[in-house]
Motif scaffolding. Structure first.
Motif, PDB file in Angstrom:
ATOM      1  N   GLN A  13       0.950  -1.092   0.005  1.00 45.83           N
ATOM      2  CA  GLN A  13       0.146   0.276  -0.101  1.00 45.83           C
ATOM      3  C   GLN A  13       0.881   1.281  -0.201  1.00 45.83           C
ATOM      4  O   GLN A  13       1.751   1.311   0.840  1.00 45.83           O
ATOM      5  CB  GLN A  13      -0.835   0.087   1.328  1.00 45.83           C
ATOM      6  CG  GLN A  13      -1.973   1.086   1.213  1.00 45.83           C
ATOM      7  CD  GLN A  13      -2.915   0.727   2.279  1.00 45.83           C
ATOM      8  OE1 GLN A  13      -3.429  -0.181   2.608  1.00 45.83           O
ATOM      9  NE2 GLN A  13      -3.611   1.920   2.752  1.00 45.83           N
ATOM     10  N   THR A  15      -0.341   4.604   0.071  1.00 47.75           N
ATOM     11  CA  THR A  15      -1.131   5.948   0.427  1.00 47.75           C
ATOM     12  C   THR A  15      -2.304   5.582   1.458  1.00 47.75           C
ATOM     13  O   THR A  15      -2.507   4.564   1.191  1.00 47.75           O
ATOM     14  CB  THR A  15      -1.587   6.892  -0.607  1.00 47.75           C
ATOM     15  OG1 THR A  15      -1.992   7.985  -0.273  1.00 47.75           O
ATOM     16  CG2 THR A  15      -2.603   6.159  -1.387  1.00 47.75           C
ATOM     17  N   PRO A  16      -2.571   6.261   2.445  1.00 46.15           N
ATOM     18  CA  PRO A  16      -3.418   6.010   3.457  1.00 46.15           C
ATOM     19  C   PRO A  16      -4.842   5.552   2.697  1.00 46.15           C
ATOM     20  O   PRO A  16      -5.629   4.940   3.344  1.00 46.15           O
ATOM     21  CB  PRO A  16      -3.700   6.891   4.332  1.00 46.15           C
ATOM     22  CG  PRO A  16      -2.185   7.802   4.084  1.00 46.15           C
ATOM     23  CD  PRO A  16      -1.839   7.659   2.952  1.00 46.15           C
ATOM     24  N   THR A  17      -5.134   6.219   1.810  1.00 54.17           N
ATOM     25  CA  THR A  17      -6.440   6.177   1.230  1.00 54.17           C
ATOM     26  C   THR A  17      -6.742   5.291   0.096  1.00 54.17           C
ATOM     27  O   THR A  17      -7.749   4.956  -0.727  1.00 54.17           O
ATOM     28  CB  THR A  17      -6.944   7.829   0.519  1.00 54.17           C
ATOM     29  OG1 THR A  17      -6.176   7.843  -0.585  1.00 54.17           O
ATOM     30  CG2 THR A  17      -6.941   8.495   1.662  1.00 54.17           C
ATOM     31  N   GLU A  18      -5.620   4.447  -0.355  1.00 53.30           N
ATOM     32  CA  GLU A  18      -5.780   3.372  -1.189  1.00 53.30           C
ATOM     33  C   GLU A  18      -5.313   2.092  -0.985  1.00 53.30           C
ATOM     34  O   GLU A  18      -4.275   1.388  -1.167  1.00 53.30           O
ATOM     35  CB  GLU A  18      -4.768   3.917  -2.489  1.00 53.30           C
ATOM     36  CG  GLU A  18      -5.055   4.958  -3.233  1.00 53.30           C
ATOM     37  CD  GLU A  18      -4.840   5.433  -4.337  1.00 53.30           C
ATOM     38  OE1 GLU A  18      -4.802   4.386  -5.285  1.00 53.30           O
ATOM     39  OE2 GLU A  18      -4.326   6.331  -4.855  1.00 53.30           O
ATOM     40  N   GLU A  21      -9.412  -2.677  -0.275  1.00 55.84           N
ATOM     41  CA  GLU A  21     -10.771  -2.597  -0.391  1.00 55.84           C
ATOM     42  C   GLU A  21     -11.398  -4.133  -0.873  1.00 55.84           C
ATOM     43  O   GLU A  21     -11.154  -5.054  -0.193  1.00 55.84           O
ATOM     44  CB  GLU A  21     -11.120  -1.555  -1.496  1.00 55.84           C
ATOM     45  CG  GLU A  21     -10.660  -0.254  -1.176  1.00 55.84           C
ATOM     46  CD  GLU A  21     -11.448   0.336  -0.120  1.00 55.84           C
ATOM     47  OE1 GLU A  21     -12.691   0.004  -0.004  1.00 55.84           O
ATOM     48  OE2 GLU A  21     -11.065   1.563   0.141  1.00 55.84           O
ATOM     49  N   HIS A  38       2.434  -1.063   4.661  1.00 57.26           N
ATOM     50  CA  HIS A  38       2.288   0.314   4.525  1.00 57.26           C
ATOM     51  C   HIS A  38       3.526   0.857   4.150  1.00 57.26           C
ATOM     52  O   HIS A  38       4.224   1.530   4.656  1.00 57.26           O
ATOM     53  CB  HIS A  38       1.532   1.049   5.737  1.00 57.26           C
ATOM     54  CG  HIS A  38       0.358   0.571   5.894  1.00 57.26           C
ATOM     55  ND1 HIS A  38      -0.858   1.098   5.668  1.00 57.26           N
ATOM     56  CD2 HIS A  38      -0.118  -0.455   6.757  1.00 57.26           C
ATOM     57  CE1 HIS A  38      -1.937   0.403   6.037  1.00 57.26           C
ATOM     58  NE2 HIS A  38      -1.331  -0.427   6.832  1.00 57.26           N
ATOM     59  N   THR A 190     -15.583   5.082  -0.953  1.00 62.96           N
ATOM     60  CA  THR A 190     -14.175   5.192  -1.288  1.00 62.96           C
ATOM     61  C   THR A 190     -14.043   6.253  -2.197  1.00 62.96           C
ATOM     62  O   THR A 190     -12.994   7.130  -2.466  1.00 62.96           O
ATOM     63  CB  THR A 190     -13.338   3.883  -1.287  1.00 62.96           C
ATOM     64  OG1 THR A 190     -13.267   3.134  -0.200  1.00 62.96           O
ATOM     65  CG2 THR A 190     -11.749   4.634  -1.601  1.00 62.96           C
ATOM     66  N   LEU A 193     -14.908   9.701  -1.050  1.00 61.88           N
ATOM     67  CA  LEU A 193     -13.668  10.124  -0.603  1.00 61.88           C
ATOM     68  C   LEU A 193     -12.502  10.813  -1.513  1.00 61.88           C
ATOM     69  O   LEU A 193     -12.168  11.786  -1.015  1.00 61.88           O
ATOM     70  CB  LEU A 193     -12.835   9.033   0.322  1.00 61.88           C
ATOM     71  CG  LEU A 193     -11.382   9.382   0.935  1.00 61.88           C
ATOM     72  CD1 LEU A 193     -11.641  10.301   2.259  1.00 61.88           C
ATOM     73  CD2 LEU A 193     -11.111   8.098   1.930  1.00 61.88           C
ATOM     74  N   TRP A 194     -12.205   9.876  -2.427  1.00 64.70           N
ATOM     75  CA  TRP A 194     -11.207  10.375  -3.233  1.00 64.70           C
ATOM     76  C   TRP A 194     -11.353  11.697  -4.066  1.00 64.70           C
ATOM     77  O   TRP A 194     -10.663  12.531  -4.305  1.00 64.70           O
ATOM     78  CB  TRP A 194     -11.006   9.165  -4.463  1.00 64.70           C
ATOM     79  CG  TRP A 194     -10.246   8.089  -4.284  1.00 64.70           C
ATOM     80  CD1 TRP A 194     -10.006   7.642  -2.604  1.00 64.70           C
ATOM     81  CD2 TRP A 194      -9.784   7.082  -4.674  1.00 64.70           C
ATOM     82  NE1 TRP A 194      -9.014   6.527  -2.902  1.00 64.70           N
ATOM     83  CE2 TRP A 194      -8.845   6.166  -4.173  1.00 64.70           C
ATOM     84  CE3 TRP A 194      -9.617   6.945  -6.101  1.00 64.70           C
ATOM     85  CZ2 TRP A 194      -8.328   5.009  -4.698  1.00 64.70           C
ATOM     86  CZ3 TRP A 194      -8.846   5.873  -6.672  1.00 64.70           C
ATOM     87  CH2 TRP A 194      -8.234   4.756  -5.859  1.00 64.70           C
ATOM     88  N   GLU A 197     -10.939  13.995  -1.339  1.00 59.64           N
ATOM     89  CA  GLU A 197      -9.370  14.331  -1.141  1.00 59.64           C
ATOM     90  C   GLU A 197      -8.254  14.566  -2.342  1.00 59.64           C
ATOM     91  O   GLU A 197      -7.392  15.318  -2.099  1.00 59.64           O
ATOM     92  CB  GLU A 197      -8.686  12.918  -0.497  1.00 59.64           C
ATOM     93  CG  GLU A 197      -9.280  12.528   0.817  1.00 59.64           C
ATOM     94  CD  GLU A 197      -8.841  13.328   1.880  1.00 59.64           C
ATOM     95  OE1 GLU A 197      -7.732  13.753   1.893  1.00 59.64           O
ATOM     96  OE2 GLU A 197      -9.617  13.656   2.695  1.00 59.64           O
ATOM     97  N   ASP A 198      -8.794  14.427  -3.455  1.00 53.59           N
ATOM     98  CA  ASP A 198      -8.196  14.621  -4.719  1.00 53.59           C
ATOM     99  C   ASP A 198      -8.958  15.486  -5.465  1.00 53.59           C
ATOM    100  O   ASP A 198      -8.720  15.427  -6.761  1.00 53.59           O
ATOM    101  CB  ASP A 198      -7.850  13.266  -5.640  1.00 53.59           C
ATOM    102  CG  ASP A 198      -6.695  13.200  -6.110  1.00 53.59           C
ATOM    103  OD1 ASP A 198      -5.674  14.002  -5.949  1.00 53.59           O
ATOM    104  OD2 ASP A 198      -6.326  12.176  -6.851  1.00 53.59           O
TER     105      ASP A 198
END
Length: 244
Positions: A13, A15-18, A21, A38, A190, A193-194, A197-198
């Motif tokens: 992994q 990044t924290p958001t990817e 899933e 991580h 998710t 969220l992206w 965040e992006d």
């Protein structure tokens, strides 16, 4: 293999958001135990994969072009590790950045696409009648994209999917290494969220209305996309579980 043997799905992994899933959930359903590394926090790469283990390489905003960046010291060792995994025919699934890293590790060029591919767009799947990993997948499916780089196909790989912007969307090598440039593992929450965040990346690709477009398209397409994603990921995992 003994039924008491622990099989691990090792997740890289970035990044924290990817996170993994649906890939992680489906692997657990099929008897693998998740071991999430991580890398952005300094976790180590495994020295190898034990028999029965699989490797899942997730996405991230960095790319092969960032190998020399001090911000991502894990990238160069990760590509070297993936190169060994391909050479040893270990089971690997790479998604988005993971697909790009896998392509690079297999000797292909990775470079910026002619424009960012962000949001929902149709993916054309090739030879669905004969590729076992595409069993249950239609020749065209609407899926999510979130990337600015693309790649050439590694020598000896099998081309699995294409889009108008990036003709090389998926491939496999010897039915042991699979690369998926698109996202078929994400639930709606998710994706939302992206989008938050992006936000700048989305606006840069789609303009100021891009955020609402992605959210509206997610409501429209997510149910079928989750079915397609679960089927495709499940097919990859079934290939990994099959005796060689």
């Amino acid at each position: 293999m003994s039924s008491t043997t622990t099989r691990k799905a090792i997740v890289l992994q970035h990044t924290p958001t990817e996170g993994p899933e649906r890939v992680g959930a489906l692997a657990v359903e099929r008897g693998w135990t998740l071991d999430v590394r991580h890398l952005y926090r300094g976790d180590s790469l495994p020295p190898d994969l034990d028999p029965g283990d699989i490797l899942i390489v997730m996405g991230g905003p960095m790319g092969v072009g960032d190998l020399a960046s001090e911000r991502y010291p894990f990238l160069a060792p990760e590509i070297a590790f993936l190169r060994r995994m391909v050479q040893r025919e270990r089971p690997v699934l790479g998604i988005c950045l993971g697909a790009q890293l896998l392509a690079s590790a297999a000797g292909a060029q990775v470079y910026p696409a002619r424009r960012r591919e962000v949001g929902w767009a149709p993916v054309r799947f090739l030879d669905v009648a004969h590729e076992s990993v595409l069993r249950g997948i239609r020749p065209e499916e609407m899926l999510l994209h979130w990337h600015g780089d693309t790649f050439d196909l590694p020598i000896g790989s099998v081309h699995l999917a294409a889009t108008d912007i990036c003709p090389h969307q998926a491939f496999h090598i010897a039915e042991r290494a699979f690369a998926l440039q698109f996202h078929c593992e994400l639930p709606a929450e998710t994706i939302a969220l992206w989008v938050r965040e992006d936000a700048d990346y989305v606006s840069g690709a789609l303009g100021p209305e891009g955020h609402e477009r992605i959210l509206a398209d997610t409501r429209r397409y997510i149910e079928e996309a989750m079915r397609v994603g679960d089927r495709l990921i499940g097919n990859v995992l079934a290939t990994f579980a099959s005796p060689r």
